[in-house]
Design an enzyme around this catalytic site. Sequence first.
Site, PDB file in Angstrom:
ATOM      1  N   GLU A  90      -6.874  10.959  -1.135  1.00  0.00           N
ATOM      2  CA  GLU A  90      -5.788  11.945  -1.026  1.00  0.00           C
ATOM      3  C   GLU A  90      -6.200  13.125  -0.142  1.00  0.00           C
ATOM      4  OE1 GLU A  90      -2.856  11.347  -4.759  1.00  0.00           O
ATOM      5  OE2 GLU A  90      -4.492  12.740  -5.127  1.00  0.00           O
TER       6      GLU A  90
ATOM      7  N   GLU B 193      -1.957   4.348  -6.497  1.00  0.00           N
ATOM      8  CA  GLU B 193      -2.009   4.985  -7.811  1.00  0.00           C
ATOM      9  C   GLU B 193      -0.590   5.055  -8.365  1.00  0.00           C
ATOM     10  OE1 GLU B 193      -4.028   8.688  -8.228  1.00  0.00           O
ATOM     11  OE2 GLU B 193      -5.817   8.029  -7.141  1.00  0.00           O
TER      12      GLU B 193
END
Length: 582
Positions: A158, A234
Site C-alpha cells: 500500500e 485484501e
Amino acid sequence: MTEFAIGESDFLLDGKPFRILSGALHYFRMHPDTWADRIEKARLMGLNTIETYVPWNAHSPQPGVFDTTGMLDLERFLREIADAGLYAIVRPGPYICAEWDNGGLPAWLFRTPGMGVRRYEPQFMAAVQEYLEQVLRIVRPLQVDQGGPVLLVQVENEYGAFADDQTYLKSVAEIIQNAGITVPLVTVDQPVDAMLAAGGLDGVLRTGSFGSRADERLATLRKHQPTGPLMCMEFWDGWFDHWGGPHHTTSAEETAAELDALLAAGASVNIYMVHGGTNFGLTSGANDKGVYRPTITSYDYDAPLDEAGNPTAKFHAFREVISRYAPVPDVVPASGAAAPETSAALGEPIRLLADPTAWGQWSEHPVMPTLDALDARFVLFRTDLDIDRPTLLSFDEVRDRAYVFLDGVPIGVLDRERHDRAMMVPPGRGRLEILVEDQGRVNYGRRIGEPKGLIGPVQLGSVEVTDWSACVIDLDNVPRLWDTVGLTPDAPGVGPTAWRAGFDVAEPVDHFLSTVDWGKGLAWVNGFCLGRYWRRGPQETLYVPGPVLRPGRNELVVLELEVIAEPVAHFVAGLSLGPTEL
C-alpha cells in the site's frame, strides 16, 4: 515444472485460466504446531492459496540477525501449505502494516542518523536489500516454477497511501527479481486514483485492497490497468481492535454478499484474514492520527476462523459463496469443544520497586535517554529530587505510558493517548522513579519509526532534570525471577509486581485466561508470553495455545503494572473479546 503467468485477463497456470481463492494466515501470529490445522481449515472453506506477510522486525530484532526458528520458520510454513495441496503468496514488505509493531520495520533501523523510511535513501536501501535477500533465499526454491507453492511475491505494501517515490519502488522490485524471484510480482493499493498511480509500477500487476463496492473498486483498478487479471489482495472481512474501543464485528451475511459480488465479477481474491491469530508478546502495533491508539493482543479480526482457529458463522457463509464458483471439499470442520475451566491462586509477589536489580541492568546517564537508545520496551528511570514547593514535572511528549513514584508512593500516570505531558510533584527530598512502557509502535502513516520514551528535555519547573539511572527491564527474565539467588517474595504492595501460579492440565488443549479482575500487564505460560492485557478492554481473555501447555503441572506468571483486584487466575471455557458497542 508448473508455469504461472499473467495473461490478458486471467492468471494462467500451465496456460489455463486460474482464479486465486486465497486467505491470509500469518505464521508469526500462530504457534507453529497449529499451522497445519489452520491451513487445512482454510482448504476446507474452499480456498486454494494461503497468503502471508513477512515481519522484518521479528526475524531481525538486531542488525545482522535473521531468525527463522519456532514461530518464524517461514520455510516450514510454506512447505506445510504445499503439503496441504495449496499455493502461496508471499508479501515480504519491507513494510507490512498488518497492525504489527512499527509496520514490521525494525526499530534499530532508525537509530542511524539520516536513515530513510520507505524511500530511496542509501542506508535504508542497503538494509532493505540485506533483509529481502535473506527472505527470498527461503522463497526462491519454493516458487511454483521450481516445484514449490509460491505463485506471487508482493513489492512493498500500500505504498500509494504513504509516498510516491518511484525510484524506491523500482529498486525494491529489482532487488526481488535479482534475488531469483521468477514468479509474477504484484503491488497492492486502495482503489483510489492517486494511490494506484503512486503505489503502482509499470510491468507489475496492480491489485486492490477493499471490503465492499466490488464493481466500483474493480472498475477503478481496471482504469489503471487495462489488461491482466483483477484481484483484491485484501478483501477486508473484519477489522482490528484498539484498547478502550469496541470489539469490531461485521455481518456474516453482508460480508459474504460482498465476497459473492467480487467473485461474480470474475476477480481473484485474498481474504484478509481467514484466521487472524494473536499478537503474542509485545508485537501489536498502534495508530496515531492525532490520537495514539494501541492495538490489542487478540487479532481475531472477526475472521472465518476465530482467534483459537474455530470456524464461525462467517466460515460457513463464505464456504457457501465459494461453492458457487469452485469445488469445495465435502468435509466441514467441527467447532472446538469448550476449554477446561479451572482456577489457581496467584502468590509469591515480587515487586519491581523493592529490588529493581533483580529485574534488569542499570546504567547512568547525564540526561534521560530514549527507550530506543537503551534498546528496551520497559525502563525504570530514577533520580533524586529536592524541592520546597509543588513543582511541575514536564516532558515534550510521553511515548507511551509512564508510572510515576516518589519514594515508592505512586503520584500519577502519564498517558500518550490523553496527550499527557506534565504533572505536579509534591515538595520534599526523595527518589523519583518513572516506569516507562512502550505500548506498541505506530504501524501506519508518518509516525512510523519515531523513538519511544519520555521525549525531552525533562523539566522540573524551568530547570532540566539531569543525572538519571536507568534499569532496562528484562521481560524474558520475568518468569525466572523466582530463581534469582537471594531474591525472596515480597508482601503485596504498590507498584509493578510479578506473580506466579501453578495449575494442572490433564491434556494440553487450548485454554483461555480471564483477565477481567486484573489491571494492566503481561502474562506468560511456561515461559511463553501470551501478550498484554488491560482492564480497558475490549478483550477479556488471553488465548493459551494447547502446544504451549504440558500434561501435569504448568506455570503462569503475571506482570501486573497497576492493581490486581483478585490475585487469582481463572481459566474459562472460551474466548471473550468484549462488547461490540460502547
